[in-house]
Design a protein around this motif. Structure first.
Motif, PDB file in Angstrom:
ATOM      1  N   ASP A   8       0.733   4.058  -3.025  1.00 49.66           N
ATOM      2  CA  ASP A   8       0.358   5.450  -2.769  1.00 49.66           C
ATOM      3  C   ASP A   8       1.531   6.409  -2.945  1.00 49.66           C
ATOM      4  O   ASP A   8       1.329   7.581  -3.219  1.00 49.66           O
ATOM      5  CB  ASP A   8      -0.211   5.611  -1.349  1.00 49.66           C
TER       6      ASP A   8
ATOM      7  N   ALA B 206       0.835  -1.203   0.000  1.00 54.43           N
ATOM      8  CA  ALA B 206       0.000   0.000   0.000  1.00 54.43           C
ATOM      9  C   ALA B 206       0.871   1.254   0.000  1.00 54.43           C
ATOM     10  O   ALA B 206       0.559   2.231  -0.689  1.00 54.43           O
ATOM     11  CB  ALA B 206      -0.944   0.005   1.200  1.00 54.43           C
TER      12      ALA B 206
ATOM     13  N   GLU C  18      -2.751   1.461   7.358  1.00 55.37           N
ATOM     14  CA  GLU C  18      -4.036   0.946   7.826  1.00 55.37           C
ATOM     15  C   GLU C  18      -4.891   0.459   6.654  1.00 55.37           C
ATOM     16  O   GLU C  18      -5.520  -0.597   6.737  1.00 55.37           O
ATOM     17  CB  GLU C  18      -4.776   2.033   8.606  1.00 55.37           C
ATOM     18  N   LYS C  19      -4.894   1.217   5.576  1.00 58.61           N
ATOM     19  CA  LYS C  19      -5.683   0.846   4.396  1.00 58.61           C
ATOM     20  C   LYS C  19      -5.221  -0.512   3.850  1.00 58.61           C
ATOM     21  O   LYS C  19      -6.034  -1.392   3.562  1.00 58.61           O
ATOM     22  CB  LYS C  19      -5.564   1.923   3.323  1.00 58.61           C
TER      23      LYS C  19
ATOM     24  N   LYS D  22      -6.154  -3.337   6.397  1.00 60.28           N
ATOM     25  CA  LYS D  22      -7.593  -3.623   6.403  1.00 60.28           C
ATOM     26  C   LYS D  22      -8.021  -4.364   5.140  1.00 60.28           C
ATOM     27  O   LYS D  22      -8.839  -5.285   5.194  1.00 60.28           O
ATOM     28  CB  LYS D  22      -8.404  -2.335   6.556  1.00 60.28           C
ATOM     29  N   ALA D  23      -7.476  -3.966   3.998  1.00 57.17           N
ATOM     30  CA  ALA D  23      -7.841  -4.633   2.737  1.00 57.17           C
ATOM     31  C   ALA D  23      -7.426  -6.095   2.761  1.00 57.17           C
ATOM     32  O   ALA D  23      -8.185  -6.978   2.347  1.00 57.17           O
ATOM     33  CB  ALA D  23      -7.204  -3.901   1.554  1.00 57.17           C
TER      34      ALA D  23
ATOM     35  N   SER E  63      -2.230   6.164   7.750  1.00 50.99           N
ATOM     36  CA  SER E  63      -3.521   5.842   7.130  1.00 50.99           C
ATOM     37  C   SER E  63      -3.345   4.909   5.934  1.00 50.99           C
ATOM     38  O   SER E  63      -4.188   4.049   5.680  1.00 50.99           O
ATOM     39  CB  SER E  63      -4.275   7.112   6.728  1.00 50.99           C
TER      40      SER E  63
END
Length: 175
Positions: free
Chosen positions: A148, A144, A163-164, A167-168, A160
């Protein structure tokens, strides 16, 4: 604030594993904390040719271990390994079925990362109650961040983005 602990003494001889886990169970249960222990030994993925087939959990020994230690759940070695696999994981589902039929506590799978969705799903259907997938979750965080980008002021999104990714991957694994 924790309600459970993991006590891994699986690299010790059986008698020492039992003695140390039994003492931890005594202490933990006194304060209403559950204990997970490991029998057999889940080695490393980089040494999978050896670790993936050695030190698997013996069903009769597992029943004896649970009785002697009074653990609340048991991590079993059925052909998984910690970390990145060197080679393709080959889980012993026949062994898992036998363990699930005989062992009176929930079973745990360590080394779930990299075993594949089908293997994890089948393991859960055959008796695994908890799967450890730390490497996959950390890898999802890293991926991630790469996706990004952290150039310029994007660094302020660091947590964040982690976390993304986490969570995914969790959502995928739960599915």
């Amino acid at each position: 604030g924790f309600n459970s602990i993991m006590v891994d003494r699986s690299s010790l001889p059986y008698a020492e594993n039992v003695a140390q886990v039994k003492e931890m169970v005594r202490i933990a249960h006194a304060v209403d904390v559950e204990v997970e222990a490991e029998l057999g030994h889940v080695g490393t993925g980089m040494n999978y040719a050896v670790d993936g087939v050695s030190a698997l959990t013996n069903p009769e020994e597992a029943v004896k271990f649970v009785t002697e230690t009074e653990v609340d759940c048991l991590a079993v070695a059925i052909g998984t390994a910690h970390g990145v696999y060197k080679g393709e994981p080959k889980l012993r589902f026949d062994l898992l079925e036998e363990l699930a039929a005989k062992v009176p506590v929930p079973l745990v799978l360590h080394g779930g990362s990299g075993t594949g969705d089908e293997n994890l799903s089948k393991a859960c259907r055959l008796g695994i109650s908890k799967v450890n997938v730390a490497n996959e979750l950390m890898r999802a965080c890293y991926d991630a961040l790469l996706a990004d980008g952290m150039e310029g002021n994007n660094i302020y999104k660091f947590w964040s983005v982690l976390e993304k990714g986490y969570k995914a991957k969790c959502a995928h694994l739960f599915e």
